[in-house]
Enzyme design. Structure first.
Site, mmCIF file in Angstrom:
data_model
loop_
_atom_site.group_PDB
_atom_site.id
_atom_site.type_symbol
_atom_site.label_atom_id
_atom_site.label_comp_id
_atom_site.label_asym_id
_atom_site.label_seq_id
_atom_site.Cartn_x
_atom_site.Cartn_y
_atom_site.Cartn_z
ATOM 1 N N HIS A 148 15.539 3.246 -32.550
ATOM 2 C CA HIS A 148 16.977 3.256 -32.267
ATOM 3 C C HIS A 148 17.657 3.987 -33.434
ATOM 4 O O HIS A 148 17.141 3.973 -34.557
ATOM 5 C CB HIS A 148 17.446 1.793 -32.207
ATOM 6 C CG HIS A 148 18.866 1.594 -31.817
ATOM 7 N ND1 HIS A 148 19.910 1.775 -32.695
ATOM 8 C CD2 HIS A 148 19.425 1.194 -30.652
ATOM 9 C CE1 HIS A 148 21.046 1.495 -32.082
ATOM 10 N NE2 HIS A 148 20.790 1.142 -30.838
ATOM 11 N N ASP A 197 12.487 -3.453 -37.585
ATOM 12 C CA ASP A 197 13.697 -3.667 -36.809
ATOM 13 C C ASP A 197 13.354 -4.671 -35.702
ATOM 14 O O ASP A 197 12.652 -4.337 -34.751
ATOM 15 C CB ASP A 197 14.136 -2.315 -36.236
ATOM 16 C CG ASP A 197 15.303 -2.425 -35.276
ATOM 17 O OD1 ASP A 197 15.717 -3.554 -34.951
ATOM 18 O OD2 ASP A 197 15.799 -1.361 -34.848
ATOM 19 N N GLN A 220 15.107 -6.307 -30.826
ATOM 20 C CA GLN A 220 14.699 -6.624 -29.445
ATOM 21 C C GLN A 220 13.559 -7.633 -29.382
ATOM 22 O O GLN A 220 13.222 -8.092 -28.297
ATOM 23 C CB GLN A 220 14.275 -5.330 -28.721
ATOM 24 C CG GLN A 220 15.362 -4.280 -28.610
ATOM 25 C CD GLN A 220 16.456 -4.627 -27.597
ATOM 26 O OE1 GLN A 220 16.382 -5.639 -26.885
ATOM 27 N NE2 GLN A 220 17.485 -3.809 -27.540
ATOM 28 N N LYS A 272 22.020 -10.252 -29.590
ATOM 29 C CA LYS A 272 20.950 -10.107 -28.589
ATOM 30 C C LYS A 272 20.149 -11.404 -28.461
ATOM 31 O O LYS A 272 19.304 -11.543 -27.595
ATOM 32 C CB LYS A 272 20.022 -8.948 -28.976
ATOM 33 C CG LYS A 272 20.732 -7.590 -28.989
ATOM 34 C CD LYS A 272 19.753 -6.463 -29.147
ATOM 35 C CE LYS A 272 20.361 -5.234 -29.758
ATOM 36 N NZ LYS A 272 21.143 -4.404 -28.837
ATOM 37 N N CYS A 286 20.980 5.247 -27.690
ATOM 38 C CA CYS A 286 20.928 5.454 -29.149
ATOM 39 C C CYS A 286 19.502 5.786 -29.592
ATOM 40 O O CYS A 286 19.038 5.291 -30.633
ATOM 41 C CB CYS A 286 21.447 4.238 -29.918
ATOM 42 S SG CYS A 286 23.135 3.812 -29.503
HETATM 43 N N1 7TS Z 1 17.567 -1.577 -33.094
HETATM 44 C C1 7TS Z 1 17.224 -1.738 -31.808
HETATM 45 C C2 7TS Z 1 15.784 -1.678 -31.418
HETATM 46 C C3 7TS Z 1 18.224 -1.968 -30.863
HETATM 47 O O1 7TS Z 1 17.892 -2.131 -29.589
HETATM 48 C C4 7TS Z 1 19.574 -2.028 -31.274
HETATM 49 C C5 7TS Z 1 20.700 -2.195 -30.307
HETATM 50 C C6 7TS Z 1 19.866 -1.882 -32.629
HETATM 51 C C7 7TS Z 1 18.831 -1.644 -33.508
HETATM 52 C C8 7TS Z 1 21.250 -1.993 -33.151
HETATM 53 O O2 7TS Z 1 21.749 -3.273 -32.998
HETATM 54 P P1 7TS Z 1 23.208 -3.624 -33.563
HETATM 55 O O3 7TS Z 1 23.433 -5.030 -33.213
HETATM 56 O O4 7TS Z 1 23.168 -3.371 -35.018
HETATM 57 O O5 7TS Z 1 24.137 -2.681 -32.846
HETATM 58 N N2 7TS Z 1 20.427 -1.669 -29.038
HETATM 59 C C9 7TS Z 1 21.293 -1.463 -28.051
HETATM 60 C C10 7TS Z 1 20.884 -0.971 -26.829
HETATM 61 O O6 7TS Z 1 19.726 -0.683 -26.542
HETATM 62 N N3 7TS Z 1 21.954 -0.867 -26.026
HETATM 63 O O7 7TS Z 1 23.034 -1.265 -26.715
HETATM 64 C C11 7TS Z 1 22.635 -1.646 -27.970
#
Ligand code: 7TS
Length: 422
Positions: A136, A213, A216, A239, A379
């Site tokens: 991501h 990371d 997920q 999440k 992303c």
């Molecule tokens: N890493 C992964 C693997 C992710 O899926 C996401 C968010 C992030 C980092 C960033 O998370 P945040 O909470 O810092 O924004 N992924 C997604 C997605 O797949 N659709 O919307 C957000």
């Protein structure tokens, strides 16, 4: 996949019925475009159970104060809630030391913290930063930024045709001696579950810092940082059925102790004089300013909720949904699912392409059926380039989803084909 010690064989957990679980999520009762909502966009953010909503409400109604500051009852209560949440995150990740957990805004800011703080101290021109093609942007852009500042170079470990890491190519890249290997536990596009324990062992043997990371993965199956052996492991609360505005990163104590903060302000110093500053101890050193206190209360409630339902039960339920969805999606003519086709090496995050219909049109038609999915590059532009597509449509599951919702998704996809004359 080789048995991964981070995810030992599942012991069956008594499962609550999906109806019971759904009843705890008020939003799932609403309609969209006159149809019952089928929320299949959990990869973007999960819905929140009453326990989380009520915990945040109770915090503001009964305890609101700033933490670590006032010597008064409310401040002590707020501090206890905030520090209690830290202990719960540590527990969730299998760490015995809450002080190894730093709260951030989300996993993006967690990864920025490591890239900036560790990178500033440890990277120089010519050093390599190894990432993967399935990252991501949250695990690419911060490294790009520190690479630009230090003269280090980025490398991307390739994936194979099925969306798994190409282990031979990865081994070669690791043999080149990168300073850091930062990678995702689970791909937010392909659903691929990486064998983290093996990858960490290999990277460590090659002398690389390991940063994972966990955006997920943490919502989907047990994660134990002690067993994985990584140096840093980040998560994002929204999440994990928790609120937006808070994330966390676990790191090895000795690594945190050696790092300088990258944000300055209140609460993170020991002493400030006109001439110099000295840092507070870890983790306060990395938490400048007023932290997300109500959010921490929400995250703590989310962790309690997940543990009460049982992370193994969540894993088993989502695996069943994935096993149901893959063959059902294969019934739709012209539909191609990206990523591993089995439920062992993949999670319930299913990106696909429907020949002849743009992903945005697919998701717009699905929305008319009440089905919420995400369309776009997710992303993950480097991955999109590797897959040879500009965008995909993605359905992603959570503990409250049902096979009926997958049926609705499939019917809506047939409808999309009809609308486009296919
Ligand atoms: N890493 C992964 C693997 C992710 O899926 C996401 C968010 C992030 C980092 C960033 O998370 P945040 O909470 O810092 O924004 N992924 C997604 C997605 O797949 N659709 O919307 C957000």
């Amino acid at each position: 996949m080789a048995a991964d010690s981070a995810t030992p064989a599942a012991t069956p957990t008594p499962v609550r019925s999906v109806d019971e679980i759904r009843a705890q999520f008020p939003i799932l009762a609403r309609e969209v475009k006159g149809k019952p909502l089928a929320y299949l966009d959990n990869g973007a953010t999960a819905q929140k159970p009453l326990a989380v909503i009520e915990a945040m409400d109770a915090y503001y109604r009964g305890h609101n104060a700033n933490v670590h500051r006032g010597v008064h009852t409310l401040s002590e209560e707020a501090t206890d809630l905030y520090e209690g949440a830290r202990a719960k995150v540590a527990g969730l990740l299998g760490s015995t030391s809450p002080r190894e957990v730093v709260f951030t805004r989300n996993v993006t800011s967690a990864l920025n913290l490591v890239a900036q703080s560790w990178g500033t101290a440890n990277l120089q021109a010519g050093d390599r930063i190894l990432l993967t093609e399935m990252e991501h942007h949250a695990n690419i852009v911060p490294w790009h930024m520190i690479a630009q500042r230090t003269g280090a170079e980025l490398q991307f470990a390739p994936i194979d045709e099925e969306g798994r890491l190409d282990r031979a190519a990865l081994s070669e890249l690791l043999a080149g001696g990168p300073r850091v290997f930062a990678f995702t536990h689970v791909s937010n596009v392909l659903g691929t579950k990486n064998p983290v324990t093996e990858l960490v062992a290999e990277a460590k043997a090659a002398g690389a810092l390991t940063v994972i990371d966990g955006a997920q993965s943490v919502p989907k199956f047990p994660v134990n940082v002690a067993e994985i052996g990584a140096d840093f492991y980040g998560l994002t609360a929204h999440k994990l059925y928790g609120p937006t505005g808070i994330g966390a990163i676990w790191g090895r104590r000795e690594l945190w102790e050696a790092l300088e903060p990258f944000e300055g302000g209140g609460s993170m110093i020991n002493k400030v004089t006109p001439e110099k500053i000295t840092w507070a101890s870890v983790p306060a050193r990395f938490e400048a300013g007023t932290p997300p206190i109500a959010e921490a209360a929400g995250l703590a409630a989310a962790i309690d909720w997940v543990q009460e339902v049982g992370i193994r039960a969540i894993e088993a339920h989502e695996n069943q949904l994935t096993a149901y969805a893959l063959p059902r999606l294969a019934e739709v003519p012209g539909l191609t699912v990206f990523g591993p086709q089995d439920t062992v090496e993949r999670e319930g995050i299913i990106s696909f392409e429907l020949e002849g219909v743009h992903p945005h049109d697919v998701s717009e038609i699905l929305d008319r059926h009440g089905v919420a999915v995400r369309a776009g590059h997710h992303c993950a532009q480097i991955l999109m380039r590797r897959l040879g597509v500009a965008a995909t449509t993605r359905a992603s599951f959570a503990v409250y989803n049902t096979t009926e919702e997958i049926d609705t998704l499939v019917e809506a996809l047939h409808d999309a084909r009809r609308i486009f004359g296919l």
